[in-house]
Design an enzyme around this catalytic site. Structure first.
Site, PDB file in Angstrom:
ATOM      1  N   HIS A 118      35.754  71.119  38.032  1.00 10.11           N
ATOM      2  CA  HIS A 118      36.833  70.883  37.054  1.00 10.11           C
ATOM      3  C   HIS A 118      36.750  69.472  36.479  1.00 10.11           C
ATOM      4  O   HIS A 118      37.731  68.945  35.982  1.00 10.11           O
ATOM      5  CB  HIS A 118      38.234  71.061  37.679  1.00 10.11           C
ATOM      6  CG  HIS A 118      38.558  72.475  38.035  1.00 10.11           C
ATOM      7  ND1 HIS A 118      39.622  72.803  38.834  1.00 10.11           N
ATOM      8  CD2 HIS A 118      37.965  73.634  37.706  1.00 10.11           C
ATOM      9  CE1 HIS A 118      39.673  74.115  38.990  1.00 10.11           C
ATOM     10  NE2 HIS A 118      38.671  74.639  38.308  1.00 10.11           N
TER      11      HIS A 118
ATOM     12  N   TYR B  81      25.941  68.973  34.186  1.00  9.36           N
ATOM     13  CA  TYR B  81      26.955  69.100  35.239  1.00  9.36           C
ATOM     14  C   TYR B  81      28.159  69.870  34.695  1.00  9.36           C
ATOM     15  O   TYR B  81      28.892  69.370  33.841  1.00  9.36           O
ATOM     16  CB  TYR B  81      27.329  67.686  35.694  1.00  9.36           C
ATOM     17  CG  TYR B  81      28.378  67.549  36.765  1.00  9.36           C
ATOM     18  CD1 TYR B  81      28.730  68.592  37.618  1.00  9.36           C
ATOM     19  CD2 TYR B  81      29.005  66.317  36.957  1.00  9.36           C
ATOM     20  CE1 TYR B  81      29.689  68.423  38.610  1.00  9.36           C
ATOM     21  CE2 TYR B  81      29.963  66.133  37.945  1.00  9.36           C
ATOM     22  CZ  TYR B  81      30.303  67.197  38.767  1.00  9.36           C
ATOM     23  OH  TYR B  81      31.257  67.015  39.739  1.00  9.36           O
TER      24      TYR B  81
ATOM     25  N   ASP C  55      35.142  72.418  47.335  1.00 10.70           N
ATOM     26  CA  ASP C  55      33.718  72.222  47.599  1.00 10.70           C
ATOM     27  C   ASP C  55      33.543  71.339  48.842  1.00 10.70           C
ATOM     28  O   ASP C  55      32.754  71.643  49.732  1.00 10.70           O
ATOM     29  CB  ASP C  55      33.072  71.568  46.371  1.00 10.70           C
ATOM     30  CG  ASP C  55      31.563  71.425  46.519  1.00 10.70           C
ATOM     31  OD1 ASP C  55      30.966  72.171  47.311  1.00 10.70           O
ATOM     32  OD2 ASP C  55      30.983  70.557  45.834  1.00 10.70           O
TER      33      ASP C  55
ATOM     34  N   CYS D 142      29.467  60.983  45.502  1.00  7.21           N
ATOM     35  CA  CYS D 142      30.041  59.676  45.191  1.00  7.21           C
ATOM     36  C   CYS D 142      29.916  58.758  46.396  1.00  7.21           C
ATOM     37  O   CYS D 142      29.776  59.220  47.529  1.00  7.21           O
ATOM     38  CB  CYS D 142      31.509  59.825  44.824  1.00  7.21           C
ATOM     39  SG  CYS D 142      31.714  60.858  43.382  1.00  7.21           S
TER      40      CYS D 142
END
Ligand code: ADP
Ligand code: SF4
Length: 688
Positions: A174, A170, A266, A31
């Site tokens: 979560h 993807y 992550d 992002c």
């Protein structure tokens, strides 16, 4: 290992389905706060990665339909064909630099909030939003699932039209429907999409097959999958269901992009996960199960580690989000044997915070990140000097070091003076605290660079007065004199400070960071700053074996760290270390052995026993030298500029940025600087 030759394995081409990557450096999706709102900025930022040698450059989550609307966050968007031209900017720019472009198609299920579209929320089961907003997703029926598959197929087709070489399915973090279907914590269906693993994986399988049917002749199909939820036996584990998923889908995608969930794990910060390559033990099985290439991440900056991961058959591609943000030219630097020149990511997640704020990405280490298009800043190129020849920088914190380094790169003779015995300013101090040692990379990188240059003189133990500055005879002066923590309690919640009775033991963060340890008895850390330092200090003191009471007017510990994905870990860490939390309380008075606090809502007072108080409230700018020089009657200086925390206290990232900006703007026309503050992407008034 030394020399670029030892790293040649990293520069071998790798086939991914129908496309070929020119080397093993792979910028995984990340992002950036640009997305569909600032497509030119995103295209230029991604192109910079391609120019720096990343063979694959991905975009970020790309909404495929109005039922997956991530507003107000600036992700990518591909709801219909009208979104193609904006994405085409990126693929053209990345191709022009010789790299492959990847698109991360995403339907975010109940992770999207659909605030803009007001479309119904969808999920495998009845699911409440995880934010405080009172909305729920409905369990998708068979026709919803069919519709979703059609949207995904159409988005894949449009991805190819937009010029992408790799199309993602993807199932990670979560965050997306395929992942929600995969995990029993979100999926309690009893039809063929729920229950057994084969059933839960069905949707991902269908998406992979349909994406291949749609674009597989020209585009590679990547699957982004979180092999482990980091929840132990309460969630999917790499060696159990995680492995079983890879076995079930082994050769269906052309590439496996594997990591761990959720995003905070992550993108773990160095504060909570100091090891580079921290995901390796979770993902190393994947290549044993599939014949397809595998990309993994783990804040890789060491080329030796990268080579060993490839040679050991753990990874085909060195994946990176943050290391590619901190240094878009990391691959080229390795190729050219310039390992010492790599600007290593410090794992602070200031980059992540910009996504959460919906503003263009920024980075502590790389002040040009996010400025490629709007300011035309290049991380490796800076304009040569003008008519001036020399500059003096006072102060060696992040602002002073960055300013000095960029001025030296521009060709000025640079003198840098630091009052203390060691260079580094606040970075030197803060990186000495528990969990922050990696932050030292900010100064290490710059000091090393400065030391290599023939046009730089570095002086420590050199506190300069105004007359000494003038005596040096250097007419251009940058003051990066920093800021110090206040001792009077003035801050957000106490404009006039707090009442402190004489004899009270009061300390500031600067005291603790310079090694002072309060005397015996409980220490109150009062955090009205509410950013990160209060929590770090409490942790630091608790780790030193001290009894700590953490008091803050906020309703949680270190609320700022929600933006860096750390807040839960920060609060959990303090609780686990036995730190007593006193939340929503404002400090009003300190007396020896006792502090009076007040409920932030009702004003009701209570006393908290403590032998000493560390006040983390606000900083005072160090401007005395600036004021003195500015007011010299005979105006002996050609230019004088206050930069960094001395100008505006903020993050280390802000100080670096300020130093960089000052160096870039030096000798530029003031009118130009004012006029060209930065380029903007102004909303088109055409109706589409
Ligand atoms: P920033 O974050 O803006 O870079 P820091 O607080 O990290 O600022 O660093 C400021 C540095 O400036 C400190 O290391 C301090 O010792 C140094 N400094 C402050 N005043 C002087 C001075 N008059 N002469 C030399 N060094 C100074
Ligand atoms: Fe790394 Fe921090 Fe830069 Fe993000 S902001 S890339 S974590 S140095």
């Amino acid at each position: 290992m030394s020399g670029a030759d030892g790293y040649s394995v990293l520069f071998e081409p790798v086939q991914i389905g129908p496309v070929s990557a020119r080397n093993r450096f792979y910028q995984v999706p990340h992002c950036n706060g640009m997305g569909h709102l600032r497509p030119q900025a995103e295209a230029a930022m991604r192109a910079m990665k391609a120019e720096g040698g990343w063979a694959v450059v991905s975009n970020q989550e790309t909404e495929i339909h109005p039922t997956s609307d991530l507003s107000p966050y600036a992700e990518n968007r591909l709801w219909d064909e009208r979104d193609i031209p904006a994405l085409r900017l990126m693929t053209d720019a990345v191709h022009a630099k010789g790299s492959l472009a990847a698109i991360e198609l995403a339907h975010n299920g109940h992770h999207a909030q659909n605030h803009l579209s007001r479309a119904p929320l969808l999920g495998p089961s009845e699911l409440a939003l995880q934010t405080a907003y009172p909305k729920q997703a409905r369990a998708m029926d068979k026709s919803d699932i069919r519709e979703f598959r059609k949207w995904h197929r159409a988005a894949a087709r449009r991805s190819r039209e937009a010029g992408f070489d790799i199309v993602y399915v993807y199932a990670g973090h979560h965050m997306t429907l395929p992942h929600h279907f995969l995990l029993p914590q979100f999926n309690d269906r009893t039809d063929e999409y729920g229950g057994s693993l084969e059933n839960r994986v069905r949707l991902t399988r269908e998406l992979l097959e349909e994406t291949r049917e749609e674009v597989g002749d020209e585009c590679a199909i990547a699957l982004r999958f979180a092999v482990d939820e980091m929840l132990g036996s309460d969630g999917m584990q790499a060696q159990e269901e995680g492995r079983a998923v890879v076995e079930l889908l082994a050769d269906l995608p052309d590439l496996w992009d594997v990591n761990v969930a959720d995003w905070s794990n992550d993108s773990a910060t160095t504060r909570f996960e100091p090891r580079d390559g921290f995901q390796t033990s979770y993902i190393e099985f994947v290549k044993q199960v599939t014949s397809k290439p595998v990309v993994g991440v783990g804040r890789f900056t060491s080329p030796d580690l990268m080579v060993s991961l490839v040679r050991k058959g753990i990874l085909d591609f060195i994946g990176a989000a943050r290391p590619s943000i901190a240094d878009p030219f990391l691959p080229n630097k390795i190729k050219e044997g310039r390992i010492e020149g790599i600007r290593e990511c410090i794992g602070c997640n200031i980059c992540v915070s910009s996504d959460a704020l919906g503003v263009p990405i920024r980075c502590t280490q790389n002040p040009t990140m996010g400025e490629e298009w709007r300011r035309k800043w290049h991380p490796e190129i800076i304009e040569s000097r003008g008519k001036e020849e020399a500059a003096l920088v006072v102060g060696s914190g992040p602002a002073g070091l960055e300013c000095a380094m960029q001025l030296a790169r521009r060709g000025y003779d640079v003198t840098l003076a630091e009052a203390k015995q060691e260079l580094g300013g606040r970075v030197l101090q803060e990186s000495g605290l528990a969990g922050l040692s990696a932050w030292r990379r900010v100064t290490d990188h710059r000091i090393y660079d400065l030391q290599q240059r023939g046009n730089v003189q570095l002086f420590t133990d050199s506190s300069l007065s105004a007359s000494e500055v003038v005596e040096l005879g250097i007419p251009n002066v940058f003051l990066a004199t920093g800021a110090s923590w206040r001792r009077d309690g003035r801050g957000k919640s106490a404009f006039r400070g707090v009442s402190i009775e004489s004899g009270s033991q009061v300390f500031t963060p600067d005291d603790i960071m310079s090694g002072v340890m309060p005397g015996d008895g409980p220490i109150m850390v009062y955090d009205d700053d509410q950013a990160y330092l209060g929590g770090v200090l409490a942790d630091h003191l608790a780790q030193a074996g001290r009894e700590v009471v953490f008091v803050t007017p906020a309703s949680m510990v270190s609320p700022f760290t929600e933006l860096t994905l750390e807040q839960v870990k920060v609060q959990r860490g303090l609780l686990e270390k036995g730190v007593r939390l006193v939340l929503s309380q404002t400090l009003v008075e300190i007396t020896p052995g006792l502090a009076k606090v007040q409920c932030a809502y009702t004003g009701r007072e209570q006393s908290v026993e403590c032998a000493s108080v560390v006040l983390v409230t606000q900083r005072a700018r160090e401007t005395a030298l600036y004021e003195e020089l500015r007011n010299l009657p005979d105006k002996p200086l050609t230019s004088l500029e206050l930069i960094g925390d001395a100008a505006n206290p903020g993050l280390i990232a802000d100080a670096v940025y300020s130093g960089h900006m000052a160096a870039r703007n030096f000798e530029r026309d003031a009118g130009d600087i004012d006029r060209e503050f930065f380029r903007r992407e102004i909303v088109s008034l055409e109706s589409a």
